[in-house]
Motif scaffolding. Structure first.
Motif, PDB file in Angstrom:
ATOM      1  N   ARG A 194       0.830  -1.215   0.000  1.00 13.38           N
ATOM      2  CA  ARG A 194       0.000   0.000   0.000  1.00 13.38           C
ATOM      3  C   ARG A 194       0.867   1.268   0.000  1.00 13.38           C
ATOM      4  O   ARG A 194       0.923   1.991  -0.989  1.00 13.38           O
ATOM      5  CB  ARG A 194      -0.941  -0.028   1.224  1.00 13.38           C
ATOM      6  CG  ARG A 194      -2.061   0.999   1.187  1.00 13.38           C
ATOM      7  CD  ARG A 194      -1.657   2.395   1.596  1.00 13.38           C
ATOM      8  NE  ARG A 194      -1.112   2.459   2.954  1.00 13.38           N
ATOM      9  CZ  ARG A 194      -0.528   3.544   3.455  1.00 13.38           C
ATOM     10  NH1 ARG A 194      -0.411   4.644   2.715  1.00 13.38           N
ATOM     11  NH2 ARG A 194      -0.028   3.554   4.681  1.00 13.38           N
ATOM     12  N   ASP A 195       1.594   1.519   1.073  1.00 15.52           N
ATOM     13  CA  ASP A 195       2.372   2.761   1.155  1.00 15.52           C
ATOM     14  C   ASP A 195       3.482   2.743   0.107  1.00 15.52           C
ATOM     15  O   ASP A 195       3.828   3.775  -0.477  1.00 15.52           O
ATOM     16  CB  ASP A 195       2.979   2.899   2.566  1.00 15.52           C
ATOM     17  CG  ASP A 195       3.151   4.347   3.000  1.00 15.52           C
ATOM     18  OD1 ASP A 195       3.086   5.235   2.141  1.00 15.52           O
ATOM     19  OD2 ASP A 195       3.364   4.578   4.205  1.00 15.52           O
ATOM     20  N   HIS A 244       5.045   4.604  12.731  1.00 13.58           N
ATOM     21  CA  HIS A 244       5.098   4.514  11.265  1.00 13.58           C
ATOM     22  C   HIS A 244       6.173   5.494  10.794  1.00 13.58           C
ATOM     23  O   HIS A 244       5.916   6.680  10.613  1.00 13.58           O
ATOM     24  CB  HIS A 244       3.704   4.879  10.720  1.00 13.58           C
ATOM     25  CG  HIS A 244       3.569   4.862   9.232  1.00 13.58           C
ATOM     26  ND1 HIS A 244       2.939   3.849   8.549  1.00 13.58           N
ATOM     27  CD2 HIS A 244       3.954   5.749   8.290  1.00 13.58           C
ATOM     28  CE1 HIS A 244       2.936   4.117   7.258  1.00 13.58           C
ATOM     29  NE2 HIS A 244       3.548   5.266   7.072  1.00 13.58           N
ATOM     30  N   HIS A 286       8.969   6.953   8.197  1.00 13.97           N
ATOM     31  CA  HIS A 286       9.588   7.039   6.872  1.00 13.97           C
ATOM     32  C   HIS A 286      11.070   7.372   7.108  1.00 13.97           C
ATOM     33  O   HIS A 286      11.416   8.007   8.108  1.00 13.97           O
ATOM     34  CB  HIS A 286       8.887   8.094   6.007  1.00 13.97           C
ATOM     35  CG  HIS A 286       7.555   7.623   5.498  1.00 13.97           C
ATOM     36  ND1 HIS A 286       7.364   7.223   4.198  1.00 13.97           N
ATOM     37  CD2 HIS A 286       6.360   7.442   6.124  1.00 13.97           C
ATOM     38  CE1 HIS A 286       6.097   6.836   4.038  1.00 13.97           C
ATOM     39  NE2 HIS A 286       5.464   6.959   5.192  1.00 13.97           N
ATOM     40  N   ASN A 332       9.502   4.160   3.309  1.00 19.59           N
ATOM     41  CA  ASN A 332       9.277   3.775   4.710  1.00 19.59           C
ATOM     42  C   ASN A 332      10.514   3.073   5.255  1.00 19.59           C
ATOM     43  O   ASN A 332      11.358   2.589   4.497  1.00 19.59           O
ATOM     44  CB  ASN A 332       8.118   2.773   4.784  1.00 19.59           C
ATOM     45  CG  ASN A 332       6.789   3.396   4.461  1.00 19.59           C
ATOM     46  OD1 ASN A 332       6.503   3.720   3.326  1.00 19.59           O
ATOM     47  ND2 ASN A 332       5.973   3.576   5.475  1.00 19.59           N
TER      48      ASN A 332
END
Ligand code: HMG
Ligand code: MG
Length: 327
Positions: A29-30, A221, A223, A263
């Motif tokens: 997804r990301d 989360h 990055h 990420n």
């Protein structure tokens, strides 16, 4: 002559760290939402299957957002169809009731809403003001819960915002708690543009705990834009956080925040956790193989240091020699 082999990290646990953590994989997804080229749906499905087979307990598959806003994930329904039963346990992003309806039709069981800690990013990513985002999420979460779905809430721009600069901790806590209290089971704190540093991470977690949230309700989360994701993870481990979002091969970014790059790579995370003696249930070599395979489809090597160290030759072959040399 002996052939050099990969030297495993020497397991050296550190007191007061968790014994086990959950890795929440966001690569499909990301990672793929930010790719310039459209990736064939069957390739995405195979990527998800390989990540599940590598022992990743949660693999976020796609997004039910407006296809014009994120054309890379416009094939969400087709992907879920290809994944079949396995896909129904994969979380998907859902911003609103229209997205929820699309997900419900396909039997999805886990959704994630995604709010913003800042006014500007709420406008850019959701076409809503900071306040209006709650009006969009409230009926979405309520109806999802009525259907028995599990809901995760993300909050973006927790450390800094490319338009607004540093984001005050109190503002992040206020927005994050409000999103969580809509009925989520977990709140994922996003360093969307990767500007956070370790002390800031500790302070943010402490502020959420002081506001009444448990560390078991929070996920991080990160990055890796400024190369801080592992240091930030270490700080979060020391603060008691046990869920970490990561992306196989370090894919990632956000199409509505240009300064967001990849990420935290799942492989980099697993390598560090292995060394700390922290269980994940994830097979590092299998994730790295999936990333190398995906790099071949994307036509460039993985940015993950661990992927490159584990499989430099095959990473080069898979991604093409020119891509490996940076061309
Ligand atoms: P909007 O244009 O304001 O939508 O977009 P609207 O509510 O005004 O509706 C307009 C039309 O779009 C309507 O159709 C709706 O049915 C349709 P019409 O009646 O005109 O024919 N529509 C939809 N169609 C399909 N699926 C939907 C949907 N919703 C409306 N879900 C919207 C508002 C939220 C939809 C839009 O802004 C959007 O899709 N944004 C998504 C942006 C995005 O996906 N960003 C990346 C993910 S966030 C991220 O990466 C950060 C994270 O990783 C954490 C971190 O790193 O910090 C999670
Ligand atoms: Mg992200």
């Amino acid at each position: 002559m002996r052939t050099p082999t990969v030297v495993p990290a020497t397991v050296t646990p550190v007191a007061s760290m968790p014994e086990r953590v959950t890795i929440y994989e966001v690569g499909p997804r990301d990672g793929l939402q930010n790719e310039k080229a459209l990736v064939p749906t069957e390739v995405k499905a195979e990527f998800v299957r390989r990540l599940l087979a590598a022992g990743l307990p949660v693999v976020e598959a796609t997004s039910f957002v407006h296809p014009r806003w994120v054309p890379q994930l416009a094939d969400a329904a087709e992907l879920m169809g290809l994944l079949g039963a396995a896909g129904r346990d994969c979380p998907v992003l859902v911003p609103n009731e229209r997205g929820l309806d699309r997900a419900l039709e396909l039997g999805v069981r886990h959704i994630a809403i995604f709010g913003s800690a800042t006014e500007t990013f709420a406008q850019k990513n959701l076409n809503r003001s900071l306040d209006e985002q709650f009006a969009m999420f409230e009926p979405t979460v309520r109806r999802a819960r009525e259907h028995g779905l599990d809901v995760r809430a993300y909050v973006s721009m927790c450390f800094g915002d490319p338009w607004e600069g540093p984001v005050p901790v109190a503002q992040v806590v206020e927005v994050g708690k409000r999103l969580f209290d809509l009925g989520a089971s977990q709140l994922s704190l996003g360093d969307t543009i990767g500007v956070g540093t370790a002390g800031h991470v500790s302070a943010l977690v402490r502020a959420f705990v002081e506001a009444g949230m448990g560390t078991d309700q929070l996920a991080m989360h990160f990055h890796d834009t400024y190369g801080q994701a592992l240091a930030n993870t270490y700080a979060a481990l020391q603060s008691g956080i046990t869920t970490y979002d990561a992306s196989a091969g370090g894919l990632g970014g956000c199409p509505y925040a240009k300064s967001a790059t990849g990420n935290l790579a799942t492989e980099d995370l697993v390598w560090m956790l292995r060394g700390l003696g922290i269980e994940t249930g994830v097979e590092l070599e299998e994730v790295a193989a999936a990333s190398v395979w995906m790099a071949g489809h994307l036509g460039r090597p993985s940015p993950s240091a661990v992927v490159r160290a584990l499989a430099p030759a095959s990473a080069g072959d898979a991604a093409g020699g020119a891509a490996q040399s940076g061309a």
